[in-house]
Write a protein that holds these residues in place. Structure first.
Motif, PDB file in Angstrom:
ATOM      1  N   VAL A 188      30.954  18.518  52.256  1.00 24.46           N
ATOM      2  CA  VAL A 188      31.725  17.834  51.202  1.00 24.46           C
ATOM      3  C   VAL A 188      33.148  18.367  51.251  1.00 24.46           C
ATOM      4  CG1 VAL A 188      31.834  17.245  48.758  1.00 24.46           C
ATOM      5  CG2 VAL A 188      29.613  17.721  49.824  1.00 24.46           C
ATOM      6  N   VAL A 189      34.087  17.535  51.646  1.00 25.20           N
ATOM      7  CA  VAL A 189      35.439  18.026  51.951  1.00 25.20           C
ATOM      8  C   VAL A 189      36.210  18.462  50.713  1.00 25.20           C
ATOM      9  CG1 VAL A 189      35.597  16.664  54.057  1.00 25.20           C
ATOM     10  CG2 VAL A 189      36.389  15.664  51.897  1.00 25.20           C
ATOM     11  N   ASP A 190      35.857  17.914  49.565  1.00 26.34           N
ATOM     12  CA  ASP A 190      36.661  18.216  48.372  1.00 26.34           C
ATOM     13  C   ASP A 190      35.924  19.106  47.377  1.00 26.34           C
ATOM     14  OD1 ASP A 190      34.834  16.306  47.609  1.00 26.34           O
ATOM     15  OD2 ASP A 190      36.228  15.156  46.374  1.00 26.34           O
ATOM     16  N   VAL A 191      35.196  20.093  47.905  1.00 27.26           N
ATOM     17  CA  VAL A 191      34.603  21.125  47.048  1.00 27.26           C
ATOM     18  C   VAL A 191      35.051  22.474  47.603  1.00 27.26           C
ATOM     19  CG1 VAL A 191      32.503  22.225  46.214  1.00 27.26           C
ATOM     20  CG2 VAL A 191      32.610  19.740  46.385  1.00 27.26           C
ATOM     21  N   PHE A 192      35.766  23.231  46.777  1.00 26.37           N
ATOM     22  CA  PHE A 192      36.299  24.536  47.173  1.00 26.37           C
ATOM     23  C   PHE A 192      35.482  25.631  46.499  1.00 26.37           C
ATOM     24  CE2 PHE A 192      39.380  28.008  46.097  1.00 26.37           C
ATOM     25  CZ  PHE A 192      39.531  28.502  47.388  1.00 26.37           C
ATOM     26  N   VAL A 193      34.973  26.575  47.302  1.00 23.88           N
ATOM     27  CA  VAL A 193      34.167  27.683  46.794  1.00 23.88           C
ATOM     28  C   VAL A 193      34.861  28.985  47.167  1.00 23.88           C
ATOM     29  CG1 VAL A 193      31.909  28.813  46.839  1.00 23.88           C
ATOM     30  CG2 VAL A 193      32.062  26.323  47.106  1.00 23.88           C
ATOM     31  N   ALA A 194      34.943  29.914  46.218  1.00 27.01           N
ATOM     32  CA  ALA A 194      35.591  31.198  46.498  1.00 27.01           C
ATOM     33  C   ALA A 194      34.897  32.301  45.722  1.00 27.01           C
ATOM     34  CB  ALA A 194      37.072  31.150  46.132  1.00 27.01           C
ATOM     35  N   GLY A 195      35.056  33.527  46.221  1.00 27.50           N
ATOM     36  CA  GLY A 195      34.500  34.693  45.560  1.00 27.50           C
ATOM     37  C   GLY A 195      35.555  35.753  45.323  1.00 27.50           C
ATOM     38  N   ASP A 196      35.529  36.364  44.129  1.00 27.19           N
ATOM     39  CA  ASP A 196      36.468  37.421  43.758  1.00 27.19           C
ATOM     40  C   ASP A 196      37.900  36.982  44.055  1.00 27.19           C
ATOM     41  OD1 ASP A 196      37.058  40.025  42.769  1.00 27.19           O
ATOM     42  OD2 ASP A 196      37.416  40.700  44.806  1.00 27.19           O
ATOM     43  N   PHE A 197      38.280  35.847  43.472  1.00 25.72           N
ATOM     44  CA  PHE A 197      39.523  35.165  43.821  1.00 25.72           C
ATOM     45  C   PHE A 197      40.347  34.945  42.558  1.00 25.72           C
ATOM     46  CE2 PHE A 197      41.705  31.266  45.498  1.00 25.72           C
ATOM     47  CZ  PHE A 197      42.269  31.860  46.627  1.00 25.72           C
ATOM     48  N   LEU A 198      41.598  35.375  42.582  1.00 25.87           N
ATOM     49  CA  LEU A 198      42.441  35.253  41.387  1.00 25.87           C
ATOM     50  C   LEU A 198      42.769  33.801  41.061  1.00 25.87           C
ATOM     51  CD1 LEU A 198      44.968  38.228  41.634  1.00 25.87           C
ATOM     52  CD2 LEU A 198      43.371  37.782  39.764  1.00 25.87           C
ATOM     53  N   TRP A 199      42.578  33.479  39.802  1.00 22.13           N
ATOM     54  CA  TRP A 199      42.869  32.136  39.293  1.00 22.13           C
ATOM     55  C   TRP A 199      43.983  32.251  38.259  1.00 22.13           C
ATOM     56  CZ3 TRP A 199      38.969  29.737  35.317  1.00 22.13           C
ATOM     57  CH2 TRP A 199      39.518  28.580  34.739  1.00 22.13           C
ATOM     58  N   TYR A 200      45.095  31.545  38.523  1.00 17.49           N
ATOM     59  CA  TYR A 200      46.230  31.462  37.593  1.00 17.49           C
ATOM     60  C   TYR A 200      46.254  30.055  37.002  1.00 17.49           C
ATOM     61  CZ  TYR A 200      48.056  35.733  39.822  1.00 17.49           C
ATOM     62  OH  TYR A 200      48.227  37.008  40.293  1.00 17.49           O
ATOM     63  N   PRO A 201      45.931  29.900  35.732  1.00 19.91           N
ATOM     64  CA  PRO A 201      45.886  28.548  35.159  1.00 19.91           C
ATOM     65  C   PRO A 201      47.225  28.034  34.636  1.00 19.91           C
ATOM     66  CG  PRO A 201      45.019  30.124  33.581  1.00 19.91           C
ATOM     67  CD  PRO A 201      45.358  30.905  34.811  1.00 19.91           C
ATOM     68  N   VAL A 202      48.197  28.926  34.386  1.00 25.40           N
ATOM     69  CA  VAL A 202      49.427  28.524  33.709  1.00 25.40           C
ATOM     70  C   VAL A 202      50.639  28.812  34.590  1.00 25.40           C
ATOM     71  CG1 VAL A 202      50.865  28.807  31.659  1.00 25.40           C
ATOM     72  CG2 VAL A 202      48.369  29.002  31.470  1.00 25.40           C
ATOM     73  N   VAL A 203      51.402  27.786  34.911  1.00 25.21           N
ATOM     74  CA  VAL A 203      52.598  27.971  35.717  1.00 25.21           C
ATOM     75  C   VAL A 203      53.626  28.797  34.937  1.00 25.21           C
ATOM     76  CG1 VAL A 203      53.660  25.802  34.927  1.00 25.21           C
ATOM     77  CG2 VAL A 203      54.361  26.796  37.109  1.00 25.21           C
ATOM     78  N   GLY A 204      54.260  29.713  35.631  1.00 19.50           N
ATOM     79  CA  GLY A 204      55.291  30.527  35.003  1.00 19.50           C
ATOM     80  C   GLY A 204      54.787  31.769  34.308  1.00 19.50           C
ATOM     81  N   ASN A 205      53.480  31.979  34.294  1.00 19.19           N
ATOM     82  CA  ASN A 205      52.917  33.152  33.626  1.00 19.19           C
ATOM     83  C   ASN A 205      51.911  33.829  34.551  1.00 19.19           C
ATOM     84  OD1 ASN A 205      51.664  35.059  31.948  1.00 19.19           O
ATOM     85  ND2 ASN A 205      51.960  33.786  30.133  1.00 19.19           N
ATOM     86  N   ASN A 206      52.307  34.948  35.139  1.00 18.81           N
ATOM     87  CA  ASN A 206      51.406  35.632  36.067  1.00 18.81           C
ATOM     88  C   ASN A 206      50.529  36.677  35.375  1.00 18.81           C
ATOM     89  OD1 ASN A 206      53.236  37.668  35.526  1.00 18.81           O
ATOM     90  ND2 ASN A 206      54.052  37.789  37.613  1.00 18.81           N
ATOM     91  N   LYS A 207      50.607  36.717  34.049  1.00 15.68           N
ATOM     92  CA  LYS A 207      49.757  37.634  33.281  1.00 15.68           C
ATOM     93  C   LYS A 207      48.452  36.966  32.873  1.00 15.68           C
ATOM     94  CE  LYS A 207      52.956  40.778  33.414  1.00 15.68           C
ATOM     95  NZ  LYS A 207      52.808  41.929  34.352  1.00 15.68           N
ATOM     96  N   ILE A 208      48.486  35.648  32.760  1.00 10.70           N
ATOM     97  CA  ILE A 208      47.272  34.907  32.411  1.00 10.70           C
ATOM     98  C   ILE A 208      46.525  34.632  33.708  1.00 10.70           C
ATOM     99  CG2 ILE A 208      46.336  32.825  31.352  1.00 10.70           C
ATOM    100  CD1 ILE A 208      48.843  32.628  29.672  1.00 10.70           C
ATOM    101  N   ARG A 209      45.471  35.384  33.935  1.00  7.39           N
ATOM    102  CA  ARG A 209      44.742  35.276  35.198  1.00  7.39           C
ATOM    103  C   ARG A 209      43.384  35.951  35.054  1.00  7.39           C
ATOM    104  NH1 ARG A 209      48.003  39.933  38.701  1.00  7.39           N
ATOM    105  NH2 ARG A 209      46.999  41.729  37.701  1.00  7.39           N
ATOM    106  N   THR A 210      42.484  35.584  35.936  1.00  8.13           N
ATOM    107  CA  THR A 210      41.208  36.281  36.056  1.00  8.13           C
ATOM    108  C   THR A 210      40.652  36.010  37.440  1.00  8.13           C
ATOM    109  OG1 THR A 210      39.127  36.772  34.899  1.00  8.13           O
ATOM    110  CG2 THR A 210      39.658  34.449  35.241  1.00  8.13           C
ATOM    111  N   ALA A 211      39.679  36.805  37.839  1.00  7.70           N
ATOM    112  CA  ALA A 211      39.070  36.645  39.161  1.00  7.70           C
ATOM    113  C   ALA A 211      37.565  36.511  38.995  1.00  7.70           C
ATOM    114  CB  ALA A 211      39.411  37.832  40.059  1.00  7.70           C
ATOM    115  N   PRO A 212      37.048  35.290  38.866  1.00 10.59           N
ATOM    116  CA  PRO A 212      35.592  35.124  38.761  1.00 10.59           C
ATOM    117  C   PRO A 212      34.894  35.673  40.005  1.00 10.59           C
ATOM    118  CG  PRO A 212      36.764  33.078  38.237  1.00 10.59           C
ATOM    119  CD  PRO A 212      37.765  34.008  38.825  1.00 10.59           C
ATOM    120  N   ASP A 213      33.682  36.184  39.821  1.00 10.95           N
ATOM    121  CA  ASP A 213      32.929  36.645  40.988  1.00 10.95           C
ATOM    122  C   ASP A 213      32.697  35.496  41.958  1.00 10.95           C
ATOM    123  OD1 ASP A 213      32.802  39.275  40.176  1.00 10.95           O
ATOM    124  OD2 ASP A 213      30.896  39.030  39.121  1.00 10.95           O
ATOM    125  N   ILE A 214      32.346  34.344  41.429  1.00 14.36           N
ATOM    126  CA  ILE A 214      32.232  33.126  42.242  1.00 14.36           C
ATOM    127  C   ILE A 214      32.789  31.976  41.419  1.00 14.36           C
ATOM    128  CG2 ILE A 214      30.699  31.559  43.510  1.00 14.36           C
ATOM    129  CD1 ILE A 214      29.084  34.693  42.454  1.00 14.36           C
TER     130      ILE A 214
END
Length: 245
Positions: free
Chosen positions: A47-73
């Motif tokens: 499935v080409v449009d499914v992205f899976v990652a582990g221990d990967f930083l997620w930044y949801p808000v542009v311009g703010n690098n403090k709002i982030r987390t790294a889900p295990d998966i």
């Protein structure tokens, strides 16, 4: 008089690709993270449009690098596979990860997990699964509409988690006395890399045995044909037509 030019430039915001935290606190936690992540990648490999990652930083808000987390998966539907340094949501058509997993270790604290729950609640996660392999304690939360507040929704605990099938992933969770088992839609169980290698070896051996059996059958058929041809030749030498026998 020389007039000094003043430029209104803002410093570039850096989004670190590491939170300087270990991926796991112990081998058991690491094994579970890798097993779930790798099996999900196998499940959605075509499935080409499914992205899976582990221990990967997620930044949801542009311009703010403090709002982030790294889900295990984390699993993101609607985004292509490929390498990234981090998941910057505004660069991903603003699609938030729909499914996240957290694998607990003795080092996890209630305050930390509550903080993650609030993060996932606020930033659009649809399914959130938490597994403690030491206690064999599995919890799932799913986003539902809040009847007390029309138009809003929240992550709510799944009451009957044993046998639960993920709406997004279509995988089934089964809790036993000794572990959590996860099954693909076709009924095959999530396996560790060692178990997958053993299974591949068994399948290879079965395929080799089938190949050998087929070759033996081919040889037997060829020998029978040769015997029949020799007998036919002998009969013809004696003036007998073997086709009329």
């Amino acid at each position: 008089m020389v007039q000094e030019l003043i430029t209104d430039t803002k410093p570039e915001i850096i989004y670190p690709e590491s939170d300087c935290q270990p991926m796991a606190d112990n081998t058991k936690q690491f094994r579970w993270i890798v097993t779930i992540k790798e099996n999900l990648e196998i499940l959605f490999a075509e499935v080409v449009d499914v992205f899976v990652a582990g221990d990967f930083l997620w930044y949801p808000v542009v311009g703010n690098n403090k709002i982030r987390t790294a889900p295990d998966i984390m699993v993101v539907f609607g985004r292509p596979k490929g390498d990234r340094g981090s998941y910057k949501q505004w660069e991903e058509e603003n699609i938030a990860p729909q499914v996240v997993f957290e694998i607990l270790s003795p080092g996890n604290r209630l305050k930390e997990m509550n903080k993650k729950l609030l993060f996932y609640q606020q930033h659009g996660v649809e399914e959130y699964y938490i597994y403690d392999p030491d206690k064999i304690d599995f919890t799932g939360l799913i986003r539902v509409d809040d009847p007390a507040s029309p138009g809003s929704d929240r992550l709510e605990t799944i009451e009957k988690i044993d046998g639960w099938v993920s709406p997004r992933l279509n995988i089934r969770f089964q809790i036993t006395e000794n572990t959590l088992e996860i099954y693909r839609p076709d009924g095959r169980k999530f396996l560790t890399s060692i178990e997958l290698e053993r299974l591949r070896e068994q399948e290879y051996q079965r395929a080799e045995q089938e190949k050998q059996r087929a070759e033996q059958e081919k040889q037997r058929a060829e020998q029978e044909k040769q015997r029949a041809d020799r007998l036919a030749a002998i009969l013809r030498e004696r003036g007998i037509d073997p086709d009329k026998l």
